[in-house]
Design a protein around this motif. Structure first.
Motif, short mmCIF file in Angstrom:
data_model
loop_
_atom_site.label_atom_id
_atom_site.label_comp_id
_atom_site.label_asym_id
_atom_site.label_seq_id
_atom_site.Cartn_x
_atom_site.Cartn_y
_atom_site.Cartn_z
N ASP A 189 -3.46 16.14 27.95
CA ASP A 189 -3.40 15.20 29.07
C ASP A 189 -2.84 13.84 28.66
OD1 ASP A 189 -5.53 14.27 27.59
OD2 ASP A 189 -7.01 14.51 29.16
N GLN A 190 -2.54 13.66 27.38
CA GLN A 190 -2.00 12.40 26.88
C GLN A 190 -0.47 12.41 26.93
OE1 GLN A 190 -4.00 9.75 25.99
NE2 GLN A 190 -5.57 11.11 26.82
N PRO A 191 0.17 11.24 26.90
CA PRO A 191 1.63 11.18 26.98
C PRO A 191 2.35 11.73 25.74
CG PRO A 191 0.66 8.97 27.21
CD PRO A 191 -0.45 9.93 27.00
N ILE A 192 1.74 11.59 24.56
CA ILE A 192 2.39 12.03 23.32
C ILE A 192 1.34 12.61 22.37
CG2 ILE A 192 3.64 11.26 21.25
CD1 ILE A 192 4.97 9.14 22.97
N TYR A 193 1.70 13.71 21.71
CA TYR A 193 0.87 14.31 20.67
C TYR A 193 1.72 14.57 19.44
CZ TYR A 193 -2.68 15.46 24.18
OH TYR A 193 -3.64 15.40 25.16
N SER A 194 1.20 14.18 18.27
CA SER A 194 1.84 14.56 17.02
C SER A 194 1.17 15.84 16.53
CB SER A 194 1.71 13.44 15.99
OG SER A 194 0.35 13.11 15.78
N ILE A 195 1.98 16.75 15.98
CA ILE A 195 1.47 18.04 15.51
C ILE A 195 1.92 18.22 14.07
CG2 ILE A 195 1.49 20.54 15.85
CD1 ILE A 195 2.35 20.05 18.74
N GLY A 196 0.98 18.52 13.17
CA GLY A 196 1.37 18.75 11.79
C GLY A 196 0.19 18.83 10.84
N ARG A 197 0.51 18.87 9.56
CA ARG A 197 -0.49 19.02 8.50
C ARG A 197 -1.22 17.71 8.21
NH1 ARG A 197 2.74 20.44 3.93
NH2 ARG A 197 2.45 18.32 3.22
N ASP A 198 -0.60 16.58 8.50
CA ASP A 198 -1.19 15.27 8.22
C ASP A 198 -2.51 15.11 8.98
OD1 ASP A 198 -1.81 12.44 8.28
OD2 ASP A 198 0.27 12.04 7.75
#
Length: 143
Positions: A25-34
């Motif tokens: 529901d948020q405008p931006i999501y970062s996806i990864g191992r961090d």
């Protein structure tokens, strides 16, 4: 009164840790191992900042999500994105799209929609009250 169509965006991640569901529901999501990523992938085969989800408005007032390889600064991931069997830099997600980030690491996107609901104010209902003695005993009528 009519309410707008309701939609829910769901991303189901499967990685070395198991299965996890995220409601978007948020405008931006970062996806990864961090560990600082909004959606963390547990696998040595994915990049620290593997992909980014960006919310995009639709003409009808709803929104959709676009997945982009890498981060918003233009740094792409090492393995890239395999979306529905095709290697892509970016993709507008559709219901049941499958995104593969690396070996044994994938996501399935779900767009759940309900049609608009028409509501009627309570004073327009035809209400009939039944008292308990009107219902009668079912054994009495069995005869």
């Amino acid at each position: 009164m009519t309410s707008a169509p309701h939609q829910s965006h769901l991303l189901i991640i499967e990685d070395d840790k198991g299965r996890c569901e995220y409601t978007l529901d948020q405008p931006i999501y970062s996806i990864g191992r961090d560990p600082r990523c909004d959606i963390r992938l547990v696998s040595q085969f994915v990049s620290r900042r593997h992909a980014t989800l960006i919310q995009q408005p639709n003409e009808d007032g709803s929104y959709s999500y676009r997945i982009v390889d890498g981060d918003l600064k233009g740094q792409v991931s090492a393995n890239g994105l395999l979306i529905n069997g095709r290697k892509l830099q970016a993709h507008n997600l559709q219901h049941e799209d499958r995104v593969i980030f690396g070996p044994r690491v994938q996501a399935i996107y779900h767009l759940l929609q309900r049609d608009a609901i028409t509501t009627v104010p309570p004073d327009e209902y035809d209400i009939t009250l039944i008292s308990p003695n009107m219902a009668g005993d079912p054994e009495d009528s069995a005869g």
